[in-house]
Every structure is written in structure tokens, then in C-alpha cells.
Design a protein around this motif. Structure first.
Motif, PDB file in Angstrom:
ATOM      1  N   LEU A 119      50.402  35.230  37.632  1.00  0.00           N
ATOM      2  CA  LEU A 119      50.550  34.142  36.771  1.00  0.00           C
ATOM      3  C   LEU A 119      49.950  32.791  37.449  1.00  0.00           C
ATOM      4  CD1 LEU A 119      54.113  34.632  35.423  1.00  0.00           C
ATOM      5  CD2 LEU A 119      51.960  34.717  34.058  1.00  0.00           C
ATOM      6  N   GLN A 120      50.432  32.654  38.897  1.00  0.00           N
ATOM      7  CA  GLN A 120      49.623  31.481  39.569  1.00  0.00           C
ATOM      8  C   GLN A 120      48.346  31.467  39.235  1.00  0.00           C
ATOM      9  OE1 GLN A 120      51.486  28.827  40.950  1.00  0.00           O
ATOM     10  NE2 GLN A 120      53.251  29.867  40.058  1.00  0.00           N
ATOM     11  N   ARG A 121      47.683  32.440  39.495  1.00  0.00           N
ATOM     12  CA  ARG A 121      46.353  32.524  39.540  1.00  0.00           C
ATOM     13  C   ARG A 121      45.669  32.227  38.005  1.00  0.00           C
ATOM     14  NH1 ARG A 121      46.754  36.505  43.521  1.00  0.00           N
ATOM     15  NH2 ARG A 121      47.009  38.141  42.370  1.00  0.00           N
ATOM     16  N   LEU A 153      47.378  30.442  36.111  1.00  0.00           N
ATOM     17  CA  LEU A 153      47.416  28.674  35.807  1.00  0.00           C
ATOM     18  C   LEU A 153      46.069  28.016  36.439  1.00  0.00           C
ATOM     19  CD1 LEU A 153      51.051  28.209  36.698  1.00  0.00           C
ATOM     20  CD2 LEU A 153      49.946  27.439  34.632  1.00  0.00           C
ATOM     21  N   ILE A 154      45.781  28.469  37.787  1.00  0.00           N
ATOM     22  CA  ILE A 154      44.584  28.001  38.267  1.00  0.00           C
ATOM     23  C   ILE A 154      43.365  27.942  37.508  1.00  0.00           C
ATOM     24  CG2 ILE A 154      43.032  27.970  40.125  1.00  0.00           C
ATOM     25  CD1 ILE A 154      45.344  29.060  42.002  1.00  0.00           C
ATOM     26  N   ARG A 155      43.079  29.235  36.871  1.00  0.00           N
ATOM     27  CA  ARG A 155      41.895  29.486  35.951  1.00  0.00           C
ATOM     28  C   ARG A 155      42.054  28.809  34.700  1.00  0.00           C
ATOM     29  NH1 ARG A 155      38.966  33.964  37.218  1.00  0.00           N
ATOM     30  NH2 ARG A 155      39.313  34.779  39.470  1.00  0.00           N
ATOM     31  N   GLY A 156      43.089  28.308  34.337  1.00  0.00           N
ATOM     32  CA  GLY A 156      43.396  27.562  33.155  1.00  0.00           C
ATOM     33  C   GLY A 156      43.315  28.740  31.830  1.00  0.00           C
ATOM     34  N   TRP A 193      58.059  23.659  30.938  1.00  0.00           N
ATOM     35  CA  TRP A 193      59.494  23.977  31.032  1.00  0.00           C
ATOM     36  C   TRP A 193      60.368  23.836  29.895  1.00  0.00           C
ATOM     37  CZ3 TRP A 193      61.819  26.114  35.372  1.00  0.00           C
ATOM     38  CH2 TRP A 193      60.805  26.291  36.537  1.00  0.00           C
ATOM     39  N   GLU A 221      39.053  23.769  37.563  1.00  0.00           N
ATOM     40  CA  GLU A 221      39.907  24.540  38.480  1.00  0.00           C
ATOM     41  C   GLU A 221      40.049  23.585  39.552  1.00  0.00           C
ATOM     42  OE1 GLU A 221      38.238  28.660  38.296  1.00  0.00           O
ATOM     43  OE2 GLU A 221      38.851  28.734  40.382  1.00  0.00           O
ATOM     44  N   ARG A 252      60.552  28.586  32.832  1.00  0.00           N
ATOM     45  CA  ARG A 252      58.941  27.885  32.403  1.00  0.00           C
ATOM     46  C   ARG A 252      58.365  28.873  31.708  1.00  0.00           C
ATOM     47  NH1 ARG A 252      55.140  25.829  37.125  1.00  0.00           N
ATOM     48  NH2 ARG A 252      55.818  27.624  38.492  1.00  0.00           N
ATOM     49  N   TYR A 287      55.070  30.336  29.428  1.00  0.00           N
ATOM     50  CA  TYR A 287      53.666  30.209  29.710  1.00  0.00           C
ATOM     51  C   TYR A 287      53.013  30.652  28.365  1.00  0.00           C
ATOM     52  CZ  TYR A 287      54.216  30.769  34.610  1.00  0.00           C
ATOM     53  OH  TYR A 287      55.043  30.791  35.956  1.00  0.00           O
ATOM     54  N   ARG A 327      42.663  21.222  39.504  1.00  0.00           N
ATOM     55  CA  ARG A 327      44.018  21.764  39.532  1.00  0.00           C
ATOM     56  C   ARG A 327      44.504  22.158  40.876  1.00  0.00           C
ATOM     57  NH1 ARG A 327      42.936  23.682  34.197  1.00  0.00           N
ATOM     58  NH2 ARG A 327      41.281  25.321  34.919  1.00  0.00           N
ATOM     59  N   TYR A 377      54.164  37.101  39.454  1.00  0.00           N
ATOM     60  CA  TYR A 377      54.036  35.858  39.802  1.00  0.00           C
ATOM     61  C   TYR A 377      52.858  35.325  40.468  1.00  0.00           C
ATOM     62  CZ  TYR A 377      58.575  35.147  37.539  1.00  0.00           C
ATOM     63  OH  TYR A 377      59.572  35.357  36.742  1.00  0.00           O
ATOM     64  N   PRO A 378      52.520  35.960  41.231  1.00  0.00           N
ATOM     65  CA  PRO A 378      51.129  35.621  42.001  1.00  0.00           C
ATOM     66  C   PRO A 378      49.889  35.659  40.774  1.00  0.00           C
ATOM     67  CG  PRO A 378      52.311  36.886  43.319  1.00  0.00           C
ATOM     68  CD  PRO A 378      52.947  37.116  42.238  1.00  0.00           C
ATOM     69  N   SER A 420      52.346  33.706  45.967  1.00  0.00           N
ATOM     70  CA  SER A 420      52.133  32.677  44.937  1.00  0.00           C
ATOM     71  C   SER A 420      51.434  31.527  45.425  1.00  0.00           C
ATOM     72  CB  SER A 420      53.330  32.324  44.264  1.00  0.00           C
ATOM     73  OG  SER A 420      54.105  33.535  43.922  1.00  0.00           O
ATOM     74  N   HIS A 448      58.587  33.339  28.971  1.00  0.00           N
ATOM     75  CA  HIS A 448      58.803  32.826  30.428  1.00  0.00           C
ATOM     76  C   HIS A 448      58.377  34.262  31.146  1.00  0.00           C
ATOM     77  CE1 HIS A 448      62.345  34.843  29.559  1.00  0.00           C
ATOM     78  NE2 HIS A 448      62.748  34.091  28.904  1.00  0.00           N
ATOM     79  N   GLY A 449      58.216  34.248  32.588  1.00  0.00           N
ATOM     80  CA  GLY A 449      57.973  35.446  33.315  1.00  0.00           C
ATOM     81  C   GLY A 449      58.936  36.785  33.027  1.00  0.00           C
ATOM     82  N   SER A 468      40.719  28.660  26.331  1.00  0.00           N
ATOM     83  CA  SER A 468      39.969  29.636  27.187  1.00  0.00           C
ATOM     84  C   SER A 468      40.496  30.907  27.567  1.00  0.00           C
ATOM     85  CB  SER A 468      39.762  28.721  28.511  1.00  0.00           C
ATOM     86  OG  SER A 468      40.183  29.417  29.588  1.00  0.00           O
TER      87      SER A 468
END
Lengths: 108, 921
Positions: free
Chosen positions: A52-54, A56-59, A65, B6, A75, A77, B9, A49-50, B67, A25-26, A82
């Protein structure tokens, strides 16, 4: 206690590498990085955290959880395929840059 | 592939935003607790550990926002947020919103209405295929029938057209069509119904092919219909087919009787096609040129090479160069002119000066356009001024609102909002207002455009201009709304976002300096200046209109009626005319209330004019390159009495002027002055055409000058001949033309009182004479004259309306600003009164401030009015652009309204209780 800043661009590398050995987790990621670097590198929550969000977006990671060690919901990760590929790419890039810098320093 | 996932998502994020917030919150909470526990285990107190952990975390809010930003919807989200907030704000201050939307609707609506007309009249092409391929020979401003060289040729004869068509294959189609439209009387060949009046136009067989049109029903004209001896056919407009023939398919292919000649209806033109020009009363029927000799059997002009009456437009094949073609056309024209049989020496010398210029023809003949262009331009400027004033008003209102919420603004800045963010939110609110106002404006525009069309085209049956906003117009309205929103939103947003938080939170109302006062004041000054311009403009235009309407025309309109009738449409031959005219006078004279009946070739202010060269007996022929040929027409006995033109000397045409008596003429003052200067014209002789006819007519009377066509210029030189007096001429074509002048086209009636059912009695009387006689129209003389001033009336009324709007808006603006300032300075006023100022002083102080602003505005506005007046002077009649009376009246009106607007808050200021004022924050 003065804090050394994480080199820009290396945050993703550090996080990905930390997750290679298993989901965290974070808080766990930040702790692990601090631990492995012998307290030299500290990750600010404001950047973690930002980032980590990015990711997440990039996959590169997925979030799940789960119950943490002290029975609280957190949460976790986990690296994806990929993400592993990205880790390899970042690693080789970093090594290339480091070698170049080293050459410059040694010659001068 | 990765990109798609992407994107997927990111989309999921939008849909599950709430859950996302929750998750992140929980995650951060967890992190915080773990941190606190670690510190605790390292030896800190739990409470202190928690606090330390929190501090280390920093600004959670910022973290969460950062975020969220990663997901990339930030801009969209904030815009949505701004819009929702803006809507809530607008809903909360409903009064302000209503006033603002109304103001905007009027401003934007006026501009959109004007643009609808500008688009339809000035910008649109004809509804035909590929209008950019169409080119006209010449620039279409010689209407409608003439002989003689034109210099820059714009109208042509049929033989000339045939020659040009043959020799120029660069045009895939070259078509000719009548320059002036003509009235036709049409009825079905079966059935007893009377013939109805319509408008007709002669066109060449390939007219519709050139435009690339196909019939809606039946077929359109082809070149085969144009050949000599081809059976006469006609094409009907879609509008007439629908409205007057009930869209009856049976009428296609049936026979129609047009001007007493039999035609077959070939088909119906496509809907939306209104002909080759934008005009009021477009043609209802298109007839092939080949049928002109049939219809005009008395005086056919089709084969006459020197009779110019057709416009020519053609479709150019792709890739053709214009300049060489134009040069070749000019050469062909000059060669052809040399073969003209009746050219005198003077004209022959001028042949080398004649030319043809190719002009783009996709917009059609530009008569209406030219007529209304300057008026529309003026309207655009006026409407733009109104919009500016409206924007200034709104900007002021928003500024005041901004100051009122300065505390809120300060709090937001303190909480971390950037000035850019604040400005964007205020701009969004302005834009919301503007868009809502714009939507309301479109509705206003539709109504306004319809109203304008009704006033501008009074007296016509149909104008092919739609008042419904088209796509370019809607786009224009939308763009205008956005621009307006930015215009009146930027200044207040900028000023409000610059407020210092600390100052505002402390309550800056104690200071007397107000940074927003200068913009507010300048806006009021701007409004005052613009309102003055509009008021003065309205005054000038109204005065001009009044001058036009009340001028000395040389006739009287009270109690007069004009009936338009053409016996040739009912098939009357020349021999039957005397009998018809006798009956007309008897039967119409018998109608109760009718004092006098007369008839003539045309009537004043109808729009018609005939002119011919004349020769004077015993004098050299006038040089028509320097002097204008006189106008003329035939009149019946009692004509001058009936229309109220005074006889000055000699006698008028009366019953003693029969076909067998001396050939006489009556002339007007201008004729006498121009052709017989310093002589007594009575007894002198002149004739139409060359000097071998200069003895034809003896002048027996002089009447006062009368304006027949142009209300703004001086009267034409004119002579009047009796009906049916004939002078034999050698040239048969000239003979035919002059003979055809014996057909009356207008009947004038002088009536006492207001006889009931006059029109139906007139129609009945004519019907009793001959059922084929079609009344083309019947109006009062007043109405006929008034229609000439449609455009002037429209401009005066609209300018007046805009002026009134501007005055109202400027007054409201001044009132608002003054009232606001009084509130803001309540404290200061209280101090002044406590220190000894009395109510008068306070009143004076407030009034001086307000009227000072208005005064500066007036001072700025006056030079603009003078400059504008000079630009306007071409539109004005009888009043100079800088007319001092109008200017003074406008200044006084504005001054009075400003004084009233400022008086109300000033009195409120004077009645402030000083104790209350000092206590106020």
C-alpha cells in the motif's frame, strides 16, 4: 490450514481491483480479497502494508482518514485516475500471461 | 511528469516523518483490533483473540520498517542515524575522543603539510596562461654563465637566440631570459634616499607576451624595448610595488636609478607572478636584454656569440610536432656553431655531438625542484610512517572499546541487527573521528607548513610558496582522512561484529582465549617496527648534519662577518677602485673591535664559484675533458688570515703585491697536486687561457684546501690572484671579463668579542666613503655557512620530531594494550596467585608478554632500517646507512621506552589481590 501464497506481482492487481468498487481501509482490503477468493487467497499483513505504501508513492491510490463502521478512525485508500489506468494495464498483462501459460499446459 | 510528482511525494515524506510514523502505527492498531474482533466473533475468548491476532500479525517492527523502506530514504536515514549515534558516543568518551583526534590531527597534519610543499614545489605549474604550451630548449641545469660546448645545450648566447628565433616560426613566441639572477641597487631618481638592494633579471622583450600576461598597472615589456638604442625601461614585481613602494601609482612612469644608470619604470607585473622559476628570492625587476650593455657597460656580454648565459623558452603553436622541430633546432644549432669565430680544433670535432632537446617548460626552470625533490620524497615517506603508527594506535584503542561494548553488540544482534549494519555503524564512528581529526589536521598542516618554510628557506627575503592549503591540498587532506578512518576502523569493526551473541551475553571474560588479541598484538609489533625505522632515520640524519657542520672546511667562522657589496652597482670605474679599496680598509679597520679587514671576489659557502681553463708553463695543457678546470678569485692582503685559512708553504698575498709588482698567485693543495704532481709548485708559472699566457703568474704560496661551494664533495683546485694586477691580453672580450674580476663582492671582517651595533657602524663607514655604495647583505660567517645546510637541518629536525612522535605513540599503544590485557586476565591472575604464583612471577609474565611483542617488532624493524638506510645513503654525509651505533642507540631507546610502558600495568597486575580477582567477572 495451508495458505496459498499470493502469486508475486499479482498483489497490486488484486488490491487495485478491490478498490475499484470503492474506497476501503487496509483490513477491509484483506478481508475482501479473502472473501472474493473463497478463502483461497490470504494477504499477509507484512506484504499488504508495504505494498500500500508503494502504491501511495506511485500515486495509484490516495489515503484519507475517516470514521470506520465501528466509529474508529481508519485510513481509507481510494483509487485515483492514474490508479485506474494502472489497473487496466495490470489486468491486460495478467490475462496475456495466463493465456500463454494455459496454451503451454494444454499443448503438453 | 509522474516521476516528478513521485519525487515530490518522497520529499514530503522526509519532512513529515513523525506524522507518518504515527499514522502507520494507528493504522496497524486498527487492523489488529478488527482482527481480534473477528476472531472473537468466531468464538474465541477476547484475551486469546487479541493474542492470536498479534501472533498472526507477526513482527510489527519489521512491518513498520518495511513500510518505511518503501519510501526509499532508507540508506540516508540510517546514515544520519549512525552519524548521530556516533557523535553521541564520541561525546560520551571525551578523553578517548580527545586523544584520538589529537593523534589523527598530528598524523594527517604532518602529511598534509608535506603535501602542501610537494604540490607547490614539485607539481604546480607557473602562474601563466596555458603552461602546457610552453617548451624549453634544453633541460635547464647549467647555471649561470659559460663558454664552450655543452653537448646537451641548455644555455645560449644572445646572437644564437636571435638566430633560433628568426628561423623557427613554429613558436608563436620564443623568449630568452638570464639564467642567473643578479643583485641590483635601485633608488628613485628624485629624492635623497640611498639605493636599496634588489634582485634583477634580464629578459627578452617578448618575455611577458610569451607567458601571456598583462600588466597590473602601466605596461609590460615589448620587443620594441629590446632594440638597440631604445630608451631603457624596467618592469617591477607586484610584491615590491606593494611592499616597498606602497603601491604608489605615481612611481609608474617615473625614473629609477638602477646601478647608477637611469631607467623608466614601465609598469607592474600581475600579482602572483614570480618569474620563470620557483626559487627563493625571485626577481624584483625585469630589464630588457637590450639594456644589458647600458647596465654592464664595463663588460657587456650581449653581443658575444660564444658567451652562453640565457635560457630559452617558447610557446609552441597548437598542432606542432615535437620531434621534427627538435631535429631542426639541432641542425640549426650545429650550423651556427660552425660559424663561431674562436673555436679550437677539439671543439670543432665535437660540433656534431651538440643537440637541443625540447622539454616541457610549463613548470618553469627546475633548479629548486631538483634541489628539494629528494628531501621532499623522504619527508613524504616519514610522514606516511607516522600516520601508519597513529592509525595502528587508534585501531587498538577501538578494538579495546569494541570488546568493552561486546555485550551491547550482542544485544543488538539478538534484536535483529545485521552484521553489515553493525559494521557500518562502527565504520561511521571511525569516519567521524577521522573527519574531525582531518579538519584539525588542516590547521596543524598550515602551521607546520609555515614552520617548514621558515627552516627550509632560512636567510631568504621571500619564497613564492604559500603555506595556505590550496584546493588540491584540501582534497588530499579529506581523502586521507577518509582513508585513515577506513584503515583503522575496518579491523575493529570486523572483529567486533563477529562476536557471538550468546558468548558475549554470558560473559566471555572467563575464557583466556581472546580472538582480538592477535590483531592487537600485531598492531603493537607494527608500531614498534615503524618507530624503530623513524628513530634510526632521525639518528642517521642528525649525525649526517652534525658531520656536515663540524667538518674541516679549511676556514674558521668564529668572530667573522661577511659584508656583500658590489662597487659596480654604484658606478665605480676600474680606475676608481684602488682608492675605494684603500678607504675601505682604513675606515672599516677603524671600527672598534675589528681586528682584520679583507675583501675578495666571493667568500666560502656563499654559493659562488668562478672557474677558468689554465695553461701551465713548461707542461702540456691539461686535458679538460678529464680534469676539472680550477676555480679562482682575487683576494686582498690579509684575506687568508681573516677567514682563517692556513698557509702551508711560501707566502700569502700581501701589500707588496701592487699593480706594478710581479704577477703572482697563491694556490691550494688540490691545485698543486693536480697540476704540479710530485713537484714543488713554488716558483712555477701558469696563466689563464691558452699557452701564450702560461708564464703570466708565478706561484708564491700554498694554502690549505678550503671548501668554497660544495660542502659534501672535496675542495676544488683553486688559485688566488691579487686585486688590480693586470696582464694585457689580445682578446678584448677576455680582457674585459678578467678586468671585471677586480670588483670585490664580499668584504670579510675578523672581530673580537661582540661589538655592539657592528652592522650599523659598518653601514655608516661605507656610507661615509660613498653614499651610493649599497650594502647588499651582512651576516656572520657562521650564518652564511649554516644556510647551506637548510635542507639537511630541516630533514634532521623533522625526522627527529617524527621519531619522537612515533616513540610516544608506540609507547602509549604498548601501555594501552598491556593494561587492557591485565584487566582482561584479572581472573586468570587471581587463579595463578591462588595456586602459588608470587608477585615476581606475575610481573615477569606480564613483562615478558609485552616486551616479547616489542622485541618481535624490533626484530622486524631492523632489516627495514638497513634497507632504508641504504636508500638514504645518498643524503647522508660521513655516516653509512647501516651505521651500527645509530641502530643500537635506536634499539636501546625503544627498548627502554617499551619497558617503562609495560612496567606500569605489570606492577598493577602484580599487586592484584587474588580474592578480589577471583570474585571479578
Amino acid at each position: 490450514m495451508a495458505r496459498t501464497e499470493i502469486l508475486p506481482g499479482t498483489l497490486y492487481l488484486l488490491i487495485l481491483k478491490t478498490l475499484e468498487s470503492g474506497p476501503r481501509h487496509g483490513y477491509g482490503i484483506a478481508e475482501r480479497i479473502q472473501e472474493l477468493s473463497d478463502d483461497v487467497l490470504t494477504v499477509e499483513e507484512g506484504s499488504l502494508y508495504p505494498a500500500l505504501q508503494r502504491m501511495l508513492i506511485r500515486g495509484w491510490v490516495v489515503g484519507e482518514w475517516r470514521q470506520s463502521e465501528n466509529n474508529r478512525r481508519a485510513r481509507y485508500y481510494r483509487l485515483t485516475a492514474s490508479g485506474r489506468k494502472q489497473l487496466g494495464a495490470e489486468l491486460s498483462e495478467f490475462q496475456k500471461v495466463m493465456a500463454a501459460i494455459t496454451r503451454v499446459i494444454q499443448t503438453a | 511528469m509522474e516521476r516528478l510528482r513521485e519525487l515530490w511525494r518522497r520529499l514530503m515524506f522526509v519532512l513529515r516523518r513523525g506524522k507518518f510514523q504515527q499514522d502507520l502505527q494507528e493504522e496497524l492498531q486498527f487492523h489488529l483490533e478488527m482482527k481480534a474482533r473477528a476472531l472473537h466473533e468466531a468464538g474465541m475468548e477476547p484475551a486469546e483473540a487479541g493474542a492470536a491476532a498479534q501472533r498472526h500479525f507477526g513482527n510489527t517492527l519489521l512491518l513498520r520498517e518495511a513500510s518505511r523502506e518503501a519510501w526509499g530514504w532508507n540508506t540516508l536515514e540510517t546514515v544520519v542515524q549512525d552519524v548521530r549515534y556516533g557523535l553521541r558516543q564520541l561525546h560520551r568518551s571525551r578523553g578517548f575522543t580527545l586523544v584520538a583526534v589529537l593523534t589523527l590531527a598530528l598524523g594527517i597534519g604532518a602529511n598534509t603539510a608535506v603535501f602542501t610543499l610537494v604540490d607547490a614545489v614539485l607539481l604546480k605549474s607557473l602562474p601563466v596562461s596555458d603552461p602546457h604550451q610552453l617548451y624549453s630548449l634544453g633541460a635547464d641545469d647549467n647555471c649561470c654563465e659559460m663558454t664552450g660546448l655543452q653537448g646537451n645545450f641548455t644555455i645560449y648566447s644572445y646572437p644564437l637566440y636571435q638566430e633560433l628565433q628568426e628561423r623557427n616560426p613554429e613558436f608563436s613566441q620564443l623568449a630568452a631570459f638570464q639564467a642567473g639572477a643578479m643583485p641590483v641597487a635601485v633608488r628613485r631618481s628624485r629624492g635623497a634616499e640611498a639605493a636599496q638592494p634588489y634582485r634583477g633579471e634580464f629578459v627578452s622583450g617578448n618575455y611577458f607576451q610569451m607567458f601571456g600576461l598583462s600588466a597590473y598597472a602601466g605596461r609590460l615589456l615589448t620587443p620594441a624595448d629590446d632594440r638597440t638604442g631604445a630608451p631603457p625601461v624596467v618592469v617591477m614585481s607586484y610584491r615590491v610595488w606593494q611592499q616597498r613602494y606602497g603601491a604608489d601609482p605615481g612611481v609608474i612612469g617615473s625614473t629609477l636609478v638602477i646601478n647608477s644608470k637611469v631607467f623608466t619604470l614601465a609598469g607592474v607585473a600581475p600579482p602572483g607572478f614570480f618569474g620563470d622559476r620557483l626559487t627563493d628570492d625571485p626577481p624584483d625587476f625585469w630589464l630588457p636584454l637590450g639594456s644589458e650593455p647600458v647596465l654592464n657597460s664595463l663588460d657587456s656580454i650581449l653581443r658575444r656569440p660564444g658567451e652562453f648565459w640565457l635560457y630559452i623558452t617558447g610557446r609552441l603553436k597548437p598542432g606542432v610536432a615535437l620531434a621534427p622541430l627538435q631535429a631542426r633546432l639541432t641542425v640549426e644549432l650545429q650550423q651556427w656553431l660552425r660559424t663561431l669565430p674562436k673555436l679550437d680544433e677539439g671543439d670543432r670535432k665535437d660540433i656534431s655531438q651538440q643537440k637541443i632537446i625540447l622539454t616541457p617548460g610549463g613548470a618553469g626552470v627546475t633548479e629548486l625542484r631538483d634541489q628539494y625533490a629528494s628531501g621532499l620524497r623522504l619527508l613524504t615517506v616519514l610522514a606516511g610512517l607516522v600516520l601508519l603508527i597513529a592509525c595502528a594506535n587508534l585501531a587498538n584503542l577501538l578494538l579495546a572499546k569494541g570488546r568493552a561494548s561486546s555485550v551491547q553488540m550482542a544485544a543488538r544482534i539478538a534484536l535483529g541487527a545485521t552484521r553489515a549494519r553493525l559494521m557500518r555503524q562502527m565504520l561511521t564512528e571511525s569516519l567521524l573521528l577521522a573527519v574531525v581529526g582531518g579538519a584539525a589536521g588542516v590547521a596543524v598542516a598550515f602551521l607546520a607548513a609555515r614552520m617548514i618554510l621558515v627552516v627550509a628557506f632560512r636567510g631568504t627575503q621571500y619564497v613564492p610558496i604559500a603555506a595556505t592549503p590550496s584546493l588540491p591540498v584540501l582534497a588530499f587532506a579529506f581523502a586521507l582522512s577518509i582513508l585513515t578512518g577506513v584503515l583503522f576502523g575496518v579491523a575493529p569493526a570486523w572483529i567486533s561484529s563477529r562476536s557471538q551473541p550468546a558468548e558475549a551475553l554470558h560473559g566471555a571474560t572467563r575464557s583466556t582465549r581472546d580472538r582480538s588479541a592477535l590483531p592487537q598484538k600485531s598492531l603493537v609489533v607494527l608500531q614498534a617496527a615503524l618507530s624503530l625505522v623513524l628513530l634510526a632515520g632521525a639518528g642517521l640524519l642528525t649525525r649526517s648534519l652534525l658531520n656536515l657542520q663540524s667538518q674541516q672546511f679549511g676556514f674558521q667562522t668564529r668572530g667573522r662577518y661577511i659584508v656583500r657589496l658590489d662597487p659596480s652597482l654604484a658606478g665605480y670605474s676600474l680606475e676608481r677602485l684602488p682608492g675605494l679599496y684603500r678607504e675601505l680598509r682604513t675606515r672599516l679597520g677603524a671600527i672598534p673591535g675589528v681586528l682584520s679587514v679583507s675583501y675578495s671576489g666571493y667568500s666560502p659557502m656563499r654559493g659562488d664559484n668562478w672557474s677558468s681553463d689554465i695553461s701551465l708553463y713548461g707542461q702540456p695543457r691539461p686535458d679538460y675533458s678529464k680534469v676539472v678546470a680550477p676555480s679562482w678569485m682575487r683576494v686582498s692582503p690579509h684575506y687568508f688570515d681573516t677567514i682563517g685559512t692556513r698557509l702551508l708553504r711560501g707566502r700569502v698575498i700581501n701589500d707588496q703585491d701592487t699593480p706594478s709588482s710581479t704577477r703572482v698567485a697563491v694556490v691550494n693543495e688540490t691545485f698543486a697536486r693536480r697540476f704540479f704532481p710530485k713537484q714543488d709548485p713554488i716558483g712555477k708559472r701558469f696563466g689563464i687561457g691558452e699557452s701564450d699566457h702560461s708564464r703570466d703568474f708565478e706561484i708564491v704560496g700554498i694554502v690549505e684546501d678550503t671548501k668554497y661551494q660544495d660542502a659534501r664533495g672535496p675542495a676544488y683546485a683553486m688559485f688566488f690572484l691579487p686585486f688590480l694586477q693586470k696582464v694585457p691580453r689580445a682578446d678584448q672580450s677576455v680582457q674585459d671579463a678578467i678586468d671585471s674580476s677586480n670588483y670585490l663582492q664580499d668584504i670579510e671582517l675578523l672581530v673580537s668579542g661582540y661589538p655592539p651595533n657592528l652592522e650599523s657602524q659598518v653601514r655608516r663607514a661605507l656610507d661615509e666613503i660613498d653614499a651610493n655604495l649599497t650594502v647588499l647583505s651582512m651576516t656572520s660567517f657562521d650564518e652564511q655557512v649554516a644556510r647551506n645546510f637548510n635542507q639537511d637541518r630541516l630533514l634532521a629536525r623533522l625526522a627527529g620530531l617524527f621519531g619522537f612522535l612515533a616513540l610516544a605513540l608506540a609507547s602509549i599503544g604498548l601501555y594501552g594494550v598491556t593494561a587492557y590485557n591485565v584487566v582482561r586476565r584479572t581472573n586468570e591472575i587471581g587463579i595463578r596467585m591462588a595456586l602459588g604464583a608470587d608477585r615476581q612471577n606475575v610481573l615477569g609474565m606480564v613483562l615478558r608478554g609485552a616486551l616479547g611483542q616489542a622485541g618481535v617488532g624490533l626484530a622486524l624493524g631492523i632489516p627495514i632500517v638497513v634497507a632504508g638506510g641504504r636508500a638514504l645513503s645518498s643524503q647522508l654525509f660521513g655516516v653509512k646507512g647501516y651505521d651500527p651505533e645509530v641502530l643500537v642507540a635506536a634499539v636501546v631507546t625503544l627498548g627502554v621506552c617499551a619497558a617503562v610502558a609495560a612496567l606500569v600495568p605489570a606492577r598493577r597486575a602484580a599487586s592484584i589481590d587474588p580474592i578480589q580477582a577471583l570474585r571479578a567477572e
